[in-house]
Write a protein that holds these residues in place. Structure first.
Motif, mmCIF file in Angstrom:
data_model
loop_
_atom_site.group_PDB
_atom_site.id
_atom_site.type_symbol
_atom_site.label_atom_id
_atom_site.label_comp_id
_atom_site.label_asym_id
_atom_site.label_seq_id
_atom_site.Cartn_x
_atom_site.Cartn_y
_atom_site.Cartn_z
ATOM 1 N N ALA A 21 7.989 -7.615 3.664
ATOM 2 C CA ALA A 21 8.778 -6.588 4.347
ATOM 3 C C ALA A 21 8.577 -5.241 3.677
ATOM 4 C CB ALA A 21 10.252 -6.987 4.336
ATOM 5 N N GLN A 22 8.471 -5.239 2.355
ATOM 6 C CA GLN A 22 8.282 -3.991 1.624
ATOM 7 C C GLN A 22 6.933 -3.352 1.968
ATOM 8 O OE1 GLN A 22 10.466 -2.267 -0.137
ATOM 9 N NE2 GLN A 22 8.921 -0.676 -0.333
ATOM 10 N N GLU A 23 5.883 -4.168 2.057
ATOM 11 C CA GLU A 23 4.553 -3.636 2.408
ATOM 12 C C GLU A 23 4.583 -3.019 3.806
ATOM 13 O OE1 GLU A 23 -0.111 -5.067 2.751
ATOM 14 O OE2 GLU A 23 1.417 -6.556 2.279
ATOM 15 N N TYR A 24 5.189 -3.708 4.763
ATOM 16 C CA TYR A 24 5.275 -3.196 6.126
ATOM 17 C C TYR A 24 6.099 -1.907 6.160
ATOM 18 C CZ TYR A 24 6.364 -3.064 11.142
ATOM 19 O OH TYR A 24 6.525 -2.682 12.447
ATOM 20 N N ALA A 25 7.242 -1.909 5.489
ATOM 21 C CA ALA A 25 8.109 -0.726 5.473
ATOM 22 C C ALA A 25 7.409 0.474 4.849
ATOM 23 C CB ALA A 25 9.405 -1.028 4.728
ATOM 24 N N SER A 26 6.609 0.237 3.827
ATOM 25 C CA SER A 26 5.942 1.354 3.145
ATOM 26 C C SER A 26 4.705 1.836 3.891
ATOM 27 C CB SER A 26 5.568 0.958 1.716
ATOM 28 O OG SER A 26 4.547 -0.020 1.711
ATOM 29 N N HIS A 27 4.195 1.039 4.835
ATOM 30 C CA HIS A 27 2.997 1.443 5.571
ATOM 31 C C HIS A 27 3.329 2.112 6.899
ATOM 32 C CE1 HIS A 27 0.130 -1.459 3.301
ATOM 33 N NE2 HIS A 27 0.348 -0.348 2.645
ATOM 34 N N HIS A 28 3.762 1.346 7.864
ATOM 35 C CA HIS A 28 3.921 1.939 9.195
ATOM 36 C C HIS A 28 5.073 1.395 10.035
ATOM 37 C CE1 HIS A 28 1.304 -1.533 9.948
ATOM 38 N NE2 HIS A 28 1.782 -1.520 11.154
ATOM 39 N N MET A 29 6.062 0.812 9.424
ATOM 40 C CA MET A 29 7.208 0.327 10.176
ATOM 41 C C MET A 29 7.884 1.470 10.943
ATOM 42 S SD MET A 29 10.577 -1.817 8.993
ATOM 43 C CE MET A 29 11.348 -0.477 8.105
ATOM 44 N N LEU A 30 8.103 2.600 10.295
ATOM 45 C CA LEU A 30 8.788 3.711 10.957
ATOM 46 C C LEU A 30 7.974 4.265 12.127
ATOM 47 C CD1 LEU A 30 10.411 5.617 7.959
ATOM 48 C CD2 LEU A 30 11.484 4.058 9.600
ATOM 49 N N SER A 31 6.653 4.358 11.961
ATOM 50 C CA SER A 31 5.837 4.854 13.075
ATOM 51 C C SER A 31 5.814 3.842 14.222
ATOM 52 C CB SER A 31 4.428 5.215 12.620
ATOM 53 O OG SER A 31 3.745 4.088 12.121
#
Length: 97
Positions: A21-31
């Protein structure tokens, strides 16, 4: 959205893979969240099969972008139940124009 994901979730999208979840959040979850919020979606099918402490979800939809492009979206999720809470353990998105 991050609270819905297990800490060690696997997310497969667009030929890439993220393993937490941390990797996804730090990459492009918001976009991803911003993009999805701009779509017009028509749900074609949503099927959930629940087992004891796990479930699978299959979602098929047709999405239209603000620019008018239409594509079919397939989403498969595997959820696990821990301490009475459902979390997404695996998520796979694919699209076809």
């Amino acid at each position: 959205m991050k609270s819905l994901l297990s800490k060690n979730v696997t997310i497969v999208e667009g030929g890439g893979i993220e393993r937490s979840a941390q990797e996804y959040a730090s990459h492009h979850m918001l976009s991803d969240m911003k993009f999805v919020s701009t779509l017009s979606s028509e749900l074609l099918e949503h099927r959930v099969t629940e087992y004891r402490d796990s479930a699978t979800s299959l979602l098929i939809s047709v999405n239209t972008t603000e620019a008018g492009k239409t594509y079919r979206s397939l989403e498969t999720a595997i959820l696990t139940k821990r301490d009475g809470e459902w979390k997404i353990a695996h998520l796979h998105w694919s699209t076809a124009m």
